[in-house]
Design an enzyme around this catalytic site. Structure first.
Site, PDB file in Angstrom:
ATOM      1  CD  GLU A 351      -1.364  -3.375   5.938  1.00 48.37           C
ATOM      2  OE1 GLU A 351      -1.488  -2.702   6.962  1.00 48.37           O
ATOM      3  OE2 GLU A 351      -0.757  -4.465   5.899  1.00 48.37           O
ATOM      4  CB  CYS A 352       1.482  -3.819  -0.383  1.00 48.75           C
ATOM      5  SG  CYS A 352       2.860  -3.906  -1.555  1.00 48.75           S
ATOM      6  CB  ALA A 353      -0.969  -7.546  -2.487  1.00 44.26           C
ATOM      7  CB  SER A 449      -1.327   2.793   2.189  1.00 42.10           C
ATOM      8  OG  SER A 449       0.046   3.081   2.330  1.00 42.10           O
TER       9      SER A 449
END
Length: 850
Positions: A351-353, A449
């Protein structure tokens, strides 16, 4: 959605810290209050309204328990009270709760009357509100501001005000008087003090995990707030909260109970990224995974060299990898480990990072590369809640599934989507993220994502991921040491093969390459030029059984009986070469080490399997002795010879045993141990946990053309090797030879031959030293390692004698040769040849030959 259990409990004392807008000091005051109350003896639970990932880190430092988020958008309004009650009770019952608000008191979802605002959540919790007001630029207007906040929702209970950045005593008194006129008591006043401000960066405050001084700052806040705020008054306001009852959120009920206990050490591990580069994940994520029978284990991608033992799933949450890109890139061992694990089908959520970390690069720094795209910083801030839909059956959702998440980032993927990749989600008909099947399993195992999900609000996501983790753990065998690593990491990863650089030595060169008709062979280590007559007769009899498929049971029984071990601890092999291949393919671990100089086949087998080992080079000055401290601590597969080819060094068994440890396999090549009188220093006979010993029958019994050998070791390692062995790889003649050569009479004959080797070897060593050559001693094998002028090997060949070149062994150069021990007549021929002055006085070989 199940949000709680059946037993109702009463919500305890609680208070919400709010403000007219952002930047008023809510985090400073809320964190300081939590720490001050805790220091005064209260058990305090800390909460943050909204999706904020940083403030809860400070709350955790202040309270000594997880900082939790309360977000009606991500978890539904109905889940807020159950999640609050759960946070009040875990890990133990809190005396009161401090809830930090978000933005301004009434700021919520756009286009709604304050949905998911601080006021909304305060109403769901029935909690009194304390207003934090920055008074650095106002005085009597403070009364009007707070009165206006109260009038906007008459049902909201405002219990008082804490002044922030107050100036002089006169200033504080003026503000307090204006508030008193409106009926709002001042509960405390914090003076201007830049020393307690939390530093910020491009996405807001710096996470506590990244600030080495964060604990000291929180302690200072506690002291300050204790002296500037009336803690008894805060407690009194918290106790005014009405007696609200509800069922605490239960992760087991939300996800569905799993038969594996959450604390079971055998439960599959989900590696959860932590440390200063990965500071964001909701504590409920771990609680749901535990309820689903998984065991979350935190690891630090900056410092840890490998994933935790037993990893069967990977969760990479939020953080700031773009600010730690150099440190993450420098840990290439872990990046390689993760890349291979994902390529093998390890269920992975990023997620993200986490998405940035899995990219090929981030701002030019190399990352894991599981996603063949590049990412970097941009000028645009992407911020907000998102409703996402799965357009196919993927790791976190079935096709058509809908989730609500939040994104908050200034980075972006700068490359086109990789070929064959599906979108992680569809958001407003645009693709977001990636859903991939790296191992070709037929189902996506990688989901990456920018969207952060609060799994407590979508427990079906946790359930689906946990199911994939359990499936992976069942599908992949658990070898010795507890590291779950499928054979595909060792043998099938195309990416690994592409990363395998050509070796810097000719690892496929063996002594038989040197021999030719008419030359005296001192290059090959086979003791006899043909099997003894009694063994030859047995092998001739094997021809009558060649119409039937080989049955290794007799060989297994003979090996077990000869060494006093069980059948589960032995495996007949087609010589040592097959054994090395079975280990390279079947024994888990992605940090192999080969101790050199030694037989080159172990490294060649590892490289063929796509695994590039590190080398530990023993030192000539120390007699090529093994130093266990020189082996890297993170090595999970160590291959060493004993006695070692080509050095003839016999390492003490207790020194090799010092290499054994959890999560590590030690492979000892004892191909020449039967040539050592009494087989002293053999590891067979002691504890074989984490050890596999390889033996060869070809050298002592003149069976190089037949290929007969075996492995003895830890049953788990043997099972992993057996799983890789092709059917019927050990022939009927090899089985007959194994049984015959391990009989009592044959072993006695081998023992006599080992004793006979000693004077022959001493004769060879004395002769070599007499002509000025250096011999590695003490030597224990049927060969010796010799150093002389470069080119000596070629000159000997010109005189009709072939020896084994040394420069194909890592750690040796062209000045080294290996010489086999032969009968006294052959040794005398060699020494006489070496007395020729022309052999010992010349430079490098013509044409740069080695």
């Amino acid at each position: 959605m199940t949000v709680g259990g059946s037993d109702l409990v009463q919500a305890g004392p609680r208070v919400v810290i709010a403000a007219p807008g952002s930047g008023q000091g809510k985090t400073t005051v809320a964190t300081g209050l939590m720490a001050a109350l805790r220091a005064a003896g209260d058990r305090v639970a800390g909460f943050k309204i909204g999706p904020d990932y940083i403030d809860p880190g400070y709350h955790a430092l202040a309270t000594g328990r997880p900082g939790r988020n309360l977000d009606p958008r991500l978890c539904s309004p109905e889940a807020i009270l159950p999640l609050f009650l759960h946070g009040m009770a875990v890990p133990d019952r809190a005396d009161l709760a401090v809830v930090e608000g978000v933005m301004g008191l009434y700021d919520g979802q756009l286009g709604t009357p304050g949905f998911a605002s601080t006021a909304h959540v305060a109403g769901l919790l029935g909690a009194p509100v304390i207003i934090v007001l920055d008074v650095s630029g106002l005085s009597r207007t403070a009364g009007a501001i707070v009165a206006g906040l109260a009038a906007a929702d008459p049902e909201l209970q405002i219990g008082g005000v804490i002044l922030n950045k107050a100036g002089s005593d006169r200033h504080r008194a003026e503000v307090a008087a204006a508030l008193a006129e409106q009926g709002f008591p001042v509960l405390g006043s914090v003076p201007r003090d830049a020393g307690i401000a939390v530093p910020s960066r491009h996405l807001g405050l710096i996470p506590a995990a990244e600030r080495g001084e964060a604990a000291d700052a929180v302690a200072r806040l506690a002291e300050l707030l204790a002296g500037m705020v009336d803690l008894d008054a805060i407690r009194e306001v918290a106790r005014r909260a009405p007696g609200l009852r509800g069922a605490p959120w239960d992760p087991a009920a939300a996800i569905g109970a799993h038969p594996t206990a959450a604390t079971d050490s055998a439960a599959p591990v989900v590696a959860v990224a932590g440390g200063r580069a990965f500071t964001f994940h909701y504590p409920e994520t771990e609680e749901l995974l535990r309820a689903a029978g998984c065991r979350p284990v935190i690891f630090d991608p900056v410092t840890d060299q490998r994933l935790p033992d037993g990893t069967a799933g990977l969760y990479l949450g939020g953080g700031f990898p773009e600010l730690h890109a150099a440190d993450l890139a420098g840990n290439d061992r872990l990046r390689q480990h993760i890349a291979d694990a994902i390529a093998s089908g390890l269920p992975t959520v990023a997620e993200c990072a986490g998405l940035l970390y899995l990219c090929r690069s981030c701002d030019g720094a190399p990352m894991v590369g599981a996603l063949p795209v590049d990412a970097g910083m941009t000028e645009r801030l992407r911020l907000g809640y998102r409703t996402a839909v799965a357009d196919h059956d993927q790791l976190l959702s079935p096709a058509g599934g809908t989730v609500v998440g939040h994104e908050f980032h200034r980075t972006a993927v700068l490359s086109d989507a990789p070929a064959g990749a599906s979108a992680g989600w569809q958001i407003d008909d645009r693709p977001e993220g990636y859903s991939l099947d790296p191992s070709g399993s037929g189902r996506p195992t990688l989901h990456a994502s920018y969207l952060h999900l609060h799994w407590a609000g979508q427990p079906q996501v946790a359930r689906r991921f946990a199911d994939a983790v359990h499936s992976y753990a069942r599908r992949v065998p658990q070898p010795a040491g507890g590291v779950i690593a499928p054979p595909s990491i060792a043998q099938h990863s195309k990416e690994s093969r592409r990363r395998t650089d050509p070796p810097d030595h000719d690892l496929d060169h063996h002594g038989d390459r040197e021999i030719a008709d008419g030359l005296t062979d001192l290059a090959v280590n086979v003791r006899l030029d043909r099997p003894p007559s009694w063994l030859a007769e047995i092998l001739r009899g094997s021809v009558d059984a060649l119409a039937g498929y080989p049955r290794p049971e007799r060989a297994i029984a003979a090996i077990a009986a000869a060494h006093g071990v069980t059948a589960e601890q032995v495996l007949p092999t087609a010589g040592g070469a097959e054994a090395f291949t079975l280990i390279a393919r079947g024994v888990a671990g992605d940090r192999p080490v080969v101790v050199h100089p030694q037989f080159t086949e172990p490294e060649a087998a590892l490289r063929t399997a796509g695994r590039v080992p590190r080398r530990v080079i023993t030192d000539q000055a120390d007699g090529f002795a093994l130093d266990p401290a020189a082996v890297p601590d993170d090595a999970d597969l160590i291959m060493i010879g004993n006695p070692t080819n080509p050095t003839s060094v016999l390492h003490p068994a207790d020194r090799i045993r010092r290499l054994v440890g959890p999560g590590r396999v030690v492979c000892v090549d004892e191909a020449f141990m039967d040539a050592v009188p009494g087989e002293r220093e053999s590891l067979i006979g002691g504890d074989l946990t984490g050890i596999v010993v390889l033996r060869s029958l070809t050298k002592t019994w003149g069976l190089a053309g037949l290929r007969a050998g075996y492995a003895v070791g830890d049953p788990t390692i043997i099972a992993a090797m057996r799983a890789q062995q092709p059917p019927w790889s050990v022939s009927v003649p090899a089985i007959d030879a194994t049984v015959a050569c391990l009989s009592e009479s044959a072993r006695a004959e081998a023992a006599r031959a080992a004793v006979d080797f000693e004077p022959r070897r001493r004769l060879l060593i004395v002769g070599l030293e007499r002509v000025g050559l250096t011999v590695v001693q003490p030597a224990t094998a049927p060969f010796v390692l010799v150093r002389g002028p470069v080119g000596l090997r070629s000159r000997l060949r010109d005189h009709g004698i072939v020896v084994r070149r040394g420069d194909t062994f890592p750690g040796l150069d062209a000045s080294w040769i290996r010489v086999a021990v032969r009968d006294p007549e052959t040794t005398d021929q060699l020494i006489k040849t070496l007395t020729n002055p022309d052999l010992m006085s010349f430079g490098p070989e013509p044409g740069g030959q080695r």
